[in-house]
Design a protein around this motif. Structure first.
Motif, mmCIF file in Angstrom:
data_model
loop_
_atom_site.group_PDB
_atom_site.id
_atom_site.type_symbol
_atom_site.label_atom_id
_atom_site.label_comp_id
_atom_site.label_asym_id
_atom_site.label_seq_id
_atom_site.Cartn_x
_atom_site.Cartn_y
_atom_site.Cartn_z
ATOM 1 N N PHE A 169 0.828 -1.205 0.000
ATOM 2 C CA PHE A 169 0.000 0.000 0.000
ATOM 3 C C PHE A 169 0.866 1.261 0.000
ATOM 4 O O PHE A 169 0.537 2.259 -0.650
ATOM 5 C CB PHE A 169 -0.936 0.007 1.209
ATOM 6 N N ALA A 170 1.984 1.233 0.748
ATOM 7 C CA ALA A 170 2.873 2.399 0.813
ATOM 8 C C ALA A 170 3.520 2.700 -0.536
ATOM 9 O O ALA A 170 3.937 3.836 -0.793
ATOM 10 C CB ALA A 170 3.948 2.183 1.870
ATOM 11 N N ALA A 171 3.600 1.695 -1.417
ATOM 12 C CA ALA A 171 4.179 1.888 -2.745
ATOM 13 C C ALA A 171 3.183 2.483 -3.737
ATOM 14 O O ALA A 171 3.566 2.827 -4.863
ATOM 15 C CB ALA A 171 4.704 0.555 -3.275
ATOM 16 N N TYR A 172 1.923 2.599 -3.332
ATOM 17 C CA TYR A 172 0.937 3.241 -4.201
ATOM 18 C C TYR A 172 1.365 4.688 -4.488
ATOM 19 O O TYR A 172 2.060 5.329 -3.692
ATOM 20 C CB TYR A 172 -0.440 3.254 -3.539
ATOM 21 N N GLN A 173 0.901 5.214 -5.621
ATOM 22 C CA GLN A 173 1.253 6.567 -6.043
ATOM 23 C C GLN A 173 -0.005 7.435 -6.145
ATOM 24 O O GLN A 173 -1.090 6.945 -6.429
ATOM 25 C CB GLN A 173 1.947 6.533 -7.407
ATOM 26 N N GLY A 174 0.205 8.746 -5.946
ATOM 27 C CA GLY A 174 -0.854 9.704 -6.227
ATOM 28 C C GLY A 174 -1.731 10.033 -5.026
ATOM 29 O O GLY A 174 -1.795 9.301 -4.042
#
Length: 322
Positions: A189-194
């Protein structure tokens, strides 16, 4: 003695000017070199339909593709009232959820905003709309524009809405999707962008959204400034559902500023569900954090606290950490 009453006959003459109508495409209108004042031009392009007329007094307006068409130095104006429709400027609602492809409507949205008059509303109708880039709404000191979205919005990873300044009005009754999927761990989840909606240095703004999902931050509100301080205050945010983001709502301050630093306080949030679980039925991985209040490491000189925020009728289901 006979009395004669004079009779006054009044003859009224009415001059009626009829206006003929020609049907054509936008391309056809751009090739019309000899316009007539008594002719209306009905555009037939899908999504762009509407009446245009020749304005002989205008020699300056630029061709924006939606409300002003220029041909050989002649200006043709769309005859309309009410909201500005993104489709007039080439917007196409053809995003494929399964194929994750569609027309990039960034330029069409920016053209619609540019064509809007002060306090006019830019409208995105129902449908599936794709945007490859972040959409930055102009601050009201430049031009106040209201936003009304009925369709579902799909952003490329890393993109989203940015709302800045005071007195903004933003309403979205569809879904806002950030394009990130598949996370089942905190690291993923922490690697999600935006950021779905970034409220940056906002005051007295009104935001009403239906659903935000698949971003790193669903809503982020921040006082962000380097140098002279700035902040967020007295905003009202309504939402139905924010889920499948690393953090659903984040309140923070960013940047090293002078005096007592940037601030973020006295804002109100009306729920709404954070997460997408069903109480006592499912508690899946539909997002990691619910509400996070923190400071960016760059906000080293911040003295003002992040306080005074109010949250009403908010549920937490399906999140790993509330």
């Amino acid at each position: 003695m006979k009395t004669f009453t004079p009779f006054l006959a009044i003859f009224c003459f009415f001059s009626i000017t009829s206006r003929s109508q020609i049907q054509m495409t936008v391309a056809g209108l751009r090739s019309t070199a000899s316009p007539l004042l008594t002719t209306s031009y009905f555009i037939t392009d899908p999504g762009k339909q509407g009446l245009f007329y020749y304005d002989p007094k205008d020699n300056l307006s630029l061709d924006n593709g939606g409300t002003v068409i220029v041909s050989a130095g002649k200006r043709y104006k769309r005859n309309y009232s009410g909201d500005i429709d993104i489709r007039w400027f080439g917007g196409v609602s053809d995003y494929s959820i399964s194929g994750r492809t569609g027309t990039d409507n960034t330029a069409a949205f920016n053209a619609a905003v540019g064509a809007a008059s002060a306090r006019q509303t830019v409208m995105i109708p129902g449908g599936e709309w794709y945007f490859k880039s972040t959409l930055v709404l102009p601050v009201v000191t430049v031009k106040k524009v209201n936003y009304l979205i009925y369709g579902n919005i799909y952003f490329a990873k890393g993109a989203g809405f940015v709302i800045e300044g005071r007195d903004q009005d933003f309403r979205s009754y569809g879904n806002i999707d950030g394009g990130n999927t598949g996370a089942t761990t905190e690291a993923a989840f922490a690697a999600y962008q935006g950021i779905g909606i970034y409220l940056k240095n906002t005051y007295n703004c009104f935001v009403d959204v239906n659903e935000i999902k698949n971003f790193k931050y669903g809503i982020q509100q921040a006082g962000e400034k380097w140098g002279a301080p700035n902040g967020c205050q007295y905003n009202k945010v309504f939402f139905r559902s924010i889920h499948h983001n690393h953090t659903q709502i984040r309140l923070t301050v960013i940047g090293a500023s002078s005096l007592k630093g940037n601030w973020n306080n006295e804002n109100t949030f009306y729920g709404g569900q954070l997460g997408l679980g069903v109480p006592a039925v499912t508690y899946g991985l539909s997002g990691w954090y619910g509400i996070v209040i923190d400071r960016e490491p760059s906000a080293t000189d911040a003295v003002y606290t992040l306080d005074g925020h109010k949250f009403y009728s908010i549920g937490f289901e399906g999140l790993e950490k509330c």
